[in-house]
Write a protein that holds these residues in place. Structure first.
Motif, short mmCIF file in Angstrom:
data_model
loop_
_atom_site.label_atom_id
_atom_site.label_comp_id
_atom_site.label_asym_id
_atom_site.label_seq_id
_atom_site.Cartn_x
_atom_site.Cartn_y
_atom_site.Cartn_z
N VAL A 7 0.83 -1.10 -0.02
CA VAL A 7 0.17 -0.16 0.16
C VAL A 7 0.90 1.07 -0.01
O VAL A 7 0.57 2.33 -0.79
CB VAL A 7 -0.99 0.06 1.22
CG1 VAL A 7 -1.67 1.45 1.19
CG2 VAL A 7 -1.87 -1.13 1.11
N PHE A 8 1.74 1.23 0.93
CA PHE A 8 2.63 2.31 0.92
C PHE A 8 3.49 2.46 -0.37
O PHE A 8 3.66 3.71 -0.93
CB PHE A 8 4.01 2.00 2.01
CG PHE A 8 4.61 3.34 2.07
CD1 PHE A 8 4.45 4.54 2.76
CD2 PHE A 8 6.00 3.20 1.65
CE1 PHE A 8 5.14 5.54 2.69
CE2 PHE A 8 6.98 4.31 1.78
CZ PHE A 8 6.72 5.48 2.16
N LYS A 9 3.81 1.58 -1.01
CA LYS A 9 4.50 1.66 -2.28
C LYS A 9 3.43 2.10 -3.53
O LYS A 9 3.90 2.95 -4.30
CB LYS A 9 5.10 0.11 -2.65
CG LYS A 9 5.71 0.14 -4.26
CD LYS A 9 7.19 0.61 -4.03
CE LYS A 9 7.87 0.31 -5.37
NZ LYS A 9 9.08 1.25 -5.77
N GLU A 10 2.50 1.58 -3.29
CA GLU A 10 1.42 2.18 -4.21
C GLU A 10 1.28 3.66 -4.29
O GLU A 10 1.21 4.57 -5.18
CB GLU A 10 -0.02 1.50 -4.46
CG GLU A 10 0.29 0.02 -4.84
CD GLU A 10 -1.07 -0.68 -4.67
OE1 GLU A 10 -2.15 -0.22 -4.36
OE2 GLU A 10 -0.94 -1.84 -4.74
N TRP A 11 0.82 4.01 -2.77
CA TRP A 11 0.76 5.45 -2.61
C TRP A 11 2.23 6.19 -2.97
O TRP A 11 2.04 7.32 -3.63
CB TRP A 11 0.58 5.68 -1.06
CG TRP A 11 0.61 7.24 -0.55
CD1 TRP A 11 -0.51 8.01 -0.90
CD2 TRP A 11 1.71 7.78 -0.06
NE1 TRP A 11 -0.24 9.18 -0.39
CE2 TRP A 11 1.01 9.23 -0.05
CE3 TRP A 11 2.63 7.60 0.52
CZ2 TRP A 11 1.65 10.18 0.56
CZ3 TRP A 11 3.58 8.54 1.00
CH2 TRP A 11 2.96 9.75 1.00
N GLN A 12 3.22 5.77 -2.77
CA GLN A 12 4.40 6.62 -3.19
C GLN A 12 4.54 6.59 -4.74
O GLN A 12 4.97 7.70 -5.28
CB GLN A 12 5.65 5.54 -2.60
CG GLN A 12 7.00 6.43 -2.78
CD GLN A 12 8.08 5.66 -2.02
OE1 GLN A 12 8.00 4.34 -2.07
NE2 GLN A 12 9.03 6.45 -1.44
N ASP A 13 4.32 5.66 -5.46
CA ASP A 13 4.42 5.56 -7.00
C ASP A 13 3.38 6.56 -7.27
O ASP A 13 3.65 7.50 -8.26
CB ASP A 13 3.99 4.14 -7.57
CG ASP A 13 5.17 3.21 -7.28
OD1 ASP A 13 6.23 3.49 -6.86
OD2 ASP A 13 4.83 1.99 -7.47
N GLU A 14 2.02 6.87 -6.93
CA GLU A 14 1.25 7.58 -7.43
C GLU A 14 1.63 9.11 -7.18
O GLU A 14 1.40 9.93 -7.89
CB GLU A 14 -0.33 7.39 -6.53
CG GLU A 14 -0.74 6.30 -6.92
CD GLU A 14 -2.13 5.85 -6.02
OE1 GLU A 14 -2.57 6.71 -5.26
OE2 GLU A 14 -2.70 4.87 -6.25
N SER A 15 2.25 9.16 -5.89
CA SER A 15 2.76 10.59 -5.51
C SER A 15 3.72 11.05 -6.64
O SER A 15 3.91 12.13 -6.85
CB SER A 15 3.18 10.69 -3.90
OG SER A 15 3.67 11.87 -3.73
#
Length: 80
Positions: A7-15
């Motif tokens: 989840v953190f990785k997905e949020w970081q990629d979106e950011s």
């Protein structure tokens, strides 16, 4: 349920993607292009002003490339 690191990785990629899109839009903006053009114009003007300042100082003290030039009280070159 996704794990916390994913989840953190997905949020970081979106950011990162959003930030890259904003950065690209800013780099292509008319505002930035105008500011860069003004900066270049001002850079040439400041360089010329600085050269004139040191030329006048050299003429006043009698040394350098401008030692033979004469300037009036307003700083204008006097041609004799």
């Amino acid at each position: 349920m996704p794990s916390a690191p994913n989840v953190f990785k997905e949020w970081q990629d979106e950011s990162k993607a959003e930030e890259a899109a904003r950065e690209a839009a800013f780099e292509e903006s008319d505002f930035l292009k105008g500011m860069l053009a003004r900066t270049e114009a001002n850079k040439r003007i400041r360089k010329r002003d600085l050269e004139d300042k040191y030329c006048k100082r050299g003429a006043q003290y009698g040394f350098g490339d401008c030692a033979d030039f004469k300037f009036d009280k307003n700083g204008n070159l006097v041609i004799e």
